[in-house]
Design a protein around this motif. Structure first.
Motif, PDB file in Angstrom:
ATOM      1  N   LEU A  56      34.376  44.634  44.325  1.00 14.75           N
ATOM      2  CA  LEU A  56      35.036  43.346  44.112  1.00 14.75           C
ATOM      3  C   LEU A  56      36.063  43.130  45.214  1.00 14.75           C
ATOM      4  O   LEU A  56      36.997  43.910  45.373  1.00 14.75           O
ATOM      5  CB  LEU A  56      35.696  43.310  42.733  1.00 14.75           C
ATOM      6  N   GLY A  57      35.867  42.068  45.977  1.00 17.08           N
ATOM      7  CA  GLY A  57      36.682  41.827  47.158  1.00 17.08           C
ATOM      8  C   GLY A  57      35.974  42.375  48.377  1.00 17.08           C
ATOM      9  O   GLY A  57      35.396  41.637  49.168  1.00 17.08           O
TER      10      GLY A  57
ATOM     11  N   ALA B 197      32.409  46.648  39.633  1.00 10.65           N
ATOM     12  CA  ALA B 197      31.605  45.482  39.255  1.00 10.65           C
ATOM     13  C   ALA B 197      30.934  45.690  37.900  1.00 10.65           C
ATOM     14  O   ALA B 197      30.809  44.755  37.103  1.00 10.65           O
ATOM     15  CB  ALA B 197      30.554  45.199  40.326  1.00 10.65           C
ATOM     16  N   ARG B 198      30.514  46.916  37.620  1.00  7.59           N
ATOM     17  CA  ARG B 198      29.923  47.214  36.315  1.00  7.59           C
ATOM     18  C   ARG B 198      30.976  47.114  35.218  1.00  7.59           C
ATOM     19  O   ARG B 198      30.693  46.641  34.107  1.00  7.59           O
ATOM     20  CB  ARG B 198      29.309  48.610  36.323  1.00  7.59           C
TER      21      ARG B 198
ATOM     22  N   ASP C 170      35.873  38.044  43.905  1.00 11.38           N
ATOM     23  CA  ASP C 170      34.434  37.872  44.052  1.00 11.38           C
ATOM     24  C   ASP C 170      33.812  39.131  44.656  1.00 11.38           C
ATOM     25  O   ASP C 170      34.477  39.931  45.318  1.00 11.38           O
ATOM     26  CB  ASP C 170      34.125  36.675  44.952  1.00 11.38           C
ATOM     27  N   LEU C 171      32.526  39.263  44.467  1.00 10.83           N
ATOM     28  CA  LEU C 171      31.790  40.427  44.942  1.00 10.83           C
ATOM     29  C   LEU C 171      31.605  40.382  46.456  1.00 10.83           C
ATOM     30  O   LEU C 171      31.107  39.391  46.996  1.00 10.83           O
ATOM     31  CB  LEU C 171      30.420  40.469  44.252  1.00 10.83           C
TER      32      LEU C 171
ATOM     33  N   GLU D 187      23.850  38.146  43.526  1.00 13.00           N
ATOM     34  CA  GLU D 187      24.635  38.896  42.549  1.00 13.00           C
ATOM     35  C   GLU D 187      26.065  38.370  42.467  1.00 13.00           C
ATOM     36  O   GLU D 187      26.670  38.350  41.387  1.00 13.00           O
ATOM     37  CB  GLU D 187      24.633  40.381  42.910  1.00 13.00           C
ATOM     38  N   ARG D 188      26.602  37.926  43.601  1.00 12.08           N
ATOM     39  CA  ARG D 188      27.951  37.343  43.601  1.00 12.08           C
ATOM     40  C   ARG D 188      27.993  36.106  42.716  1.00 12.08           C
ATOM     41  O   ARG D 188      28.913  35.933  41.907  1.00 12.08           O
ATOM     42  CB  ARG D 188      28.362  36.983  45.026  1.00 12.08           C
ATOM     43  N   ASP D 189      26.995  35.235  42.847  1.00 11.16           N
ATOM     44  CA  ASP D 189      26.950  34.016  42.034  1.00 11.16           C
ATOM     45  C   ASP D 189      26.792  34.350  40.554  1.00 11.16           C
ATOM     46  O   ASP D 189      27.420  33.722  39.689  1.00 11.16           O
ATOM     47  CB  ASP D 189      25.802  33.122  42.492  1.00 11.16           C
ATOM     48  N   ARG D 190      25.960  35.339  40.248  1.00 11.51           N
ATOM     49  CA  ARG D 190      25.744  35.716  38.845  1.00 11.51           C
ATOM     50  C   ARG D 190      27.028  36.255  38.224  1.00 11.51           C
ATOM     51  O   ARG D 190      27.417  35.857  37.114  1.00 11.51           O
ATOM     52  CB  ARG D 190      24.635  36.767  38.747  1.00 11.51           C
ATOM     53  N   LEU D 191      27.706  37.151  38.931  1.00  9.60           N
ATOM     54  CA  LEU D 191      28.941  37.729  38.399  1.00  9.60           C
ATOM     55  C   LEU D 191      30.047  36.684  38.289  1.00  9.60           C
ATOM     56  O   LEU D 191      30.839  36.707  37.344  1.00  9.60           O
ATOM     57  CB  LEU D 191      29.404  38.889  39.282  1.00  9.60           C
TER      58      LEU D 191
END
Length: 255
Positions: A29-30, A115-116, A144-145, A157-161
Motif C-alpha cells: 500500500l503506497g 494489502a491482505r 492506494d496499491l 487490483e488497485r481499482d478492486r481494492l
C-alpha cells in the motif's frame, strides 16, 4: 575471480541468529517494501514484481502463468528464463519469501501482507462482523496499491481494492452513526469522500453523519460542494436519493 555477489536477503536478523524464524512483511500500500524483523530489505525490481504478484494471490500459481503475466512482452521461453533468474537471485534468507515447486509458486504462508490485511478488515466491516477502532483506522489510513506501478495486473487490483475500501468506509460511516459513534463516523465518511469526491454514496454517508450530529451547515456545505463538482466535471445533477436526504435534513432546501 571476482567475489560472488551477495544476495540482498542474506542479511540475517538477530532473531534468526538465535534460531527463531525471522518475521517477514510485504508492504504494497503506497509503495513496495520488504521487511525482515522490522528492517527494510532491498531486492531487485524483478524480484519486487514477483513478490508483489504472489502477495496479491492467496493460492499457488503455475509457473507458466506467473511468467506470462510478469514478462508479457517476451516469448514463453524468455519469460521462463527471467522467472528462473529472478528466483535464483532471491535465494538466501533463513526463511524463504517464495515457496517454489517444480510447477507452482506461492508466497510463504507466514509472510504478512498489508494489502491482505486491508482486504480482511474491509470484508469484516462489510459482513457486519466487526467495527473495531483498529479496523476503522486501517481503512482510513490505507494508501492506494503500488501507486507508481502501471502494469495491467497492478491497475486491476488497485481499482478492486480501492472500490472495496471505499465501500467499507461508507458502510462503517453509516453503522457508526447508528451506534452513536459520531466522531469515528465522520472520520470514515470524510476518508471515503477524499478517496473519490464524485462518489455519491460516499458523500451521502458523510452528509447523513453530519445531519445526525445536528451539524446542518456542514451537511449543506458538503452537498453544495458535491453538486458543483458534479456539474462542472460530468455535467450531471445529484440523484433523487441525494436530494431526498438533504430535504430530510433541511426541509425545502433541495427538491
Amino acid at each position: 575471480m571476482p567475489p560472488r555477489r551477495r544476495s540482498p536477503l542474506r542479511h540475517a536478523p538477530t532473531t534468526a541468529a538465535r534460531g527463531d524464524p525471522p518475521t517477514i512483511r510485504v508492504e504494497l500500500l503506497g509503495g513496495f517494501e520488504l521487511g525482515v524483523d522490522g528492517r527494510s530489505i532491498r531486492i531487485p525490481v524483478h524480484a519486487q514484481r514477483l513478490v508483489a504478484f504472489l502477495a496479491l494471490h492467496d493460492r499457488p500459481l503455475h509457473r507458466a502463468y506467473v511468467a506470462g503475466r510478469l514478462w508479457i512482452d517476451l516469448s514463453q521461453e524468455q519469460a521462463h528464463n527471467c522467472l528462473r533468474s529472478t528466483l535464483w537471485r532471491m535465494r538466501g534468507p533463513s526463511r524463504p519469501v517464495v515457496d517454489a515447486s517444480a510447477t507452482h509458486l506461492v508466497l510463504d504462508p507466514a509472510v504478512d501482507v498489508d494489502a491482505r490485511e486491508l482486504e480482511s478488515a474491509a470484508s469484516r466491516v462489510l459482513h457486519h462482523e466487526s467495527l473495531s477502532a483498529h479496523e476503522i483506522d486501517q481503512l482510513v489510513s490505507a494508501a492506494d496499491l503500488l501507486v507508481d506501478w502501471y502494469e495491467d495486473w497492478v491497475v486491476e487490483e488497485r481499482d478492486r481494492l480501492r472500490h472495496l475500501r471505499l465501500l467499507a468506509l461508507e458502510t462503517a460511516c453509516t453503522e457508526l452513526v447508528a451506534a452513536n459513534r459520531f466522531t469515528e463516523a465522520l472520520v470514515a465518511g470524510t476518508a471515503a469522500v477524499a478517496g473519490d469526491p464524485l462518489r455519491e454514496s460516499a458523500t451521502r454517508a458523510l452528509i447523513a453523519a453530519h445531519g445526525a450530529t445536528g451539524n446542518v451547515a456542514e451537511a449543506l456545505r458538503r452537498y453544495e460542494a458535491y453538486r458543483s463538482s458534479l456539474a462542472e466535471t460530468l455535467e450531471l445533477t445529484p440523484s433523487p436519493h441525494m436530494t431526498e436526504l438533504i430535504h430530510s435534513i433541511v426541509p425545502g432546501r433541495a427538491s
